[in-house]
Design a protein around this motif. Sequence first.
Motif, PDB file in Angstrom:
ATOM      1  N   ASN A  55     -51.176  40.115 -29.893  1.00 44.88           N
ATOM      2  CA  ASN A  55     -52.228  39.580 -30.770  1.00 44.88           C
ATOM      3  C   ASN A  55     -52.953  38.382 -30.158  1.00 44.88           C
ATOM      4  OD1 ASN A  55     -51.277  36.856 -32.307  1.00 44.88           O
ATOM      5  ND2 ASN A  55     -49.496  38.126 -31.868  1.00 44.88           N
ATOM      6  N   LEU A  82     -42.273  44.003 -37.422  1.00 44.32           N
ATOM      7  CA  LEU A  82     -43.279  43.209 -38.119  1.00 44.32           C
ATOM      8  C   LEU A  82     -44.559  43.212 -37.290  1.00 44.32           C
ATOM      9  CD1 LEU A  82     -41.301  40.095 -39.429  1.00 44.32           C
ATOM     10  CD2 LEU A  82     -42.277  41.953 -40.787  1.00 44.32           C
ATOM     11  N   LEU A  83     -45.650  43.635 -37.903  1.00 47.71           N
ATOM     12  CA  LEU A  83     -46.934  43.700 -37.228  1.00 47.71           C
ATOM     13  C   LEU A  83     -47.879  42.675 -37.834  1.00 47.71           C
ATOM     14  CD1 LEU A  83     -47.389  47.572 -37.060  1.00 47.71           C
ATOM     15  CD2 LEU A  83     -46.409  46.052 -35.322  1.00 47.71           C
ATOM     16  N   LEU A  84     -48.640  42.023 -36.987  1.00 44.60           N
ATOM     17  CA  LEU A  84     -49.619  41.056 -37.474  1.00 44.60           C
ATOM     18  C   LEU A  84     -50.869  41.798 -37.935  1.00 44.60           C
ATOM     19  CD1 LEU A  84     -49.827  37.944 -37.708  1.00 44.60           C
ATOM     20  CD2 LEU A  84     -51.200  38.004 -35.624  1.00 44.60           C
ATOM     21  N   SER A 127     -48.552  39.214 -42.152  1.00 40.53           N
ATOM     22  CA  SER A 127     -47.676  40.118 -41.413  1.00 40.53           C
ATOM     23  C   SER A 127     -47.282  41.277 -42.307  1.00 40.53           C
ATOM     24  CB  SER A 127     -46.406  39.393 -40.942  1.00 40.53           C
ATOM     25  OG  SER A 127     -46.716  38.353 -40.036  1.00 40.53           O
ATOM     26  N   ARG A 187     -43.973  31.326 -35.987  1.00 44.73           N
ATOM     27  CA  ARG A 187     -43.487  32.480 -36.762  1.00 44.73           C
ATOM     28  C   ARG A 187     -42.185  33.024 -36.183  1.00 44.73           C
ATOM     29  NH1 ARG A 187     -48.713  34.231 -36.306  1.00 44.73           N
ATOM     30  NH2 ARG A 187     -48.158  35.856 -34.808  1.00 44.73           N
ATOM     31  N   SER A 205     -45.793  43.135 -47.226  1.00 43.13           N
ATOM     32  CA  SER A 205     -46.464  42.127 -46.401  1.00 43.13           C
ATOM     33  C   SER A 205     -46.236  40.736 -46.971  1.00 43.13           C
ATOM     34  CB  SER A 205     -47.966  42.414 -46.311  1.00 43.13           C
ATOM     35  OG  SER A 205     -48.575  42.281 -47.575  1.00 43.13           O
ATOM     36  N   GLU A 223     -47.953  31.928 -33.390  1.00 44.18           N
ATOM     37  CA  GLU A 223     -46.982  32.991 -33.093  1.00 44.18           C
ATOM     38  C   GLU A 223     -45.621  32.385 -32.765  1.00 44.18           C
ATOM     39  OE1 GLU A 223     -47.273  36.984 -30.527  1.00 44.18           O
ATOM     40  OE2 GLU A 223     -47.203  35.173 -29.284  1.00 44.18           O
ATOM     41  N   SER A 271     -52.015  33.560 -41.625  1.00 38.46           N
ATOM     42  CA  SER A 271     -51.773  34.876 -41.057  1.00 38.46           C
ATOM     43  C   SER A 271     -51.133  35.773 -42.096  1.00 38.46           C
ATOM     44  CB  SER A 271     -50.888  34.799 -39.801  1.00 38.46           C
ATOM     45  OG  SER A 271     -49.555  34.456 -40.142  1.00 38.46           O
ATOM     46  N   HIS A 304     -44.541  44.600 -42.716  1.00 38.25           N
ATOM     47  CA  HIS A 304     -43.329  45.295 -42.289  1.00 38.25           C
ATOM     48  C   HIS A 304     -43.637  46.783 -42.210  1.00 38.25           C
ATOM     49  CE1 HIS A 304     -39.157  46.996 -43.309  1.00 38.25           C
ATOM     50  NE2 HIS A 304     -39.190  46.693 -42.030  1.00 38.25           N
ATOM     51  N   GLU A 320     -38.596  33.064 -38.093  1.00 41.01           N
ATOM     52  CA  GLU A 320     -38.039  34.367 -38.492  1.00 41.01           C
ATOM     53  C   GLU A 320     -36.702  34.636 -37.827  1.00 41.01           C
ATOM     54  OE1 GLU A 320     -41.298  36.969 -37.641  1.00 41.01           O
ATOM     55  OE2 GLU A 320     -42.491  36.209 -39.331  1.00 41.01           O
TER      56      GLU A 320
END
Length: 290
Positions: free
Chosen positions: A181, A63-65, A116, A45, A95, A42, A114, A118, A49
């Motif tokens: 997460n 942004l969701l994992l 992710s 990332r 994604s 995390e 992973s 949007h 980003e």
Amino acid sequence: MTSTQVLLPLTSYPVLLEHDARYGDLDPSRRIGRDALVRWFEDARVAVERTRFGAELTGRMRLLLASVRVEVLAPLRVTGRYRIGLGVTRIGTSSFAYSYGVFADDECVAAGESVSVHASDGRPAPLPAPVRAALEELRIDGPAAGRPRLDPARRVREAYPFRLDVRTRFGDLDTNRHVNNVKLAGWYLDGLAELHLDVLGYPTGGPLDGLSPSTLEVQYLDEVHYPGIYQLRVGVVDLDETTARYACGLFDGPRCIGLADAVGSHRVLDENGVVGDLGALLEPFRMREV
């Protein structure tokens, strides 16, 4: 330990981040815990980003994992200094997927993936063009992670024989106002530890260190909120001579909101150096047909 994913060399990753291990990252075995590695991913990332997407765009995006996978390949100790490699293996409409490698010097000691997504107004939304361009710059050759196909039986609460109730805490929340997460990954590890305690008879100090899973894969199906009490369910999928495969489900009432898969040894050394085989004790906890 044999890896179940293709390992990429250090030079394959377009981004390498220095990461010092902290005392708080250790588990009872005095090694870096699996949930700590999920946090390291995390951290990588978020750092990439913010730099590549820009603060303004990052602040507007949601942004969701969707899933994360971590695999421990060699012991990670607090005295080590590590580098985390990160690259993009897939870019979809809404994604994208990352691949990770954790390196001690040039040795890959952990790996992961992973996905992710949007989101906008609670639904997947197309990736903004600047984000897509930034992700293209991080492309690497390698197997692309995708969300695994969901077996409908895994969504049935009663298929899992072992139950653990979990109450959310305010400190579990992240900036999206739902349970983070990394915290959720820790819940699944707690569920496995509770199962091991049950078969061992609740020894002081918890289960034997060697029972911690070497691989953990989590799928985030829906948001987990505060306040709330959830059911975490665990079952054994398969047992061979040395290894156990576990399935976990997180439920809000009868509704499945998360899944996890884990692999670990059931033949471990106790404090006297005696090999113990817990396979027979885990047999009653096999997944049920419902």
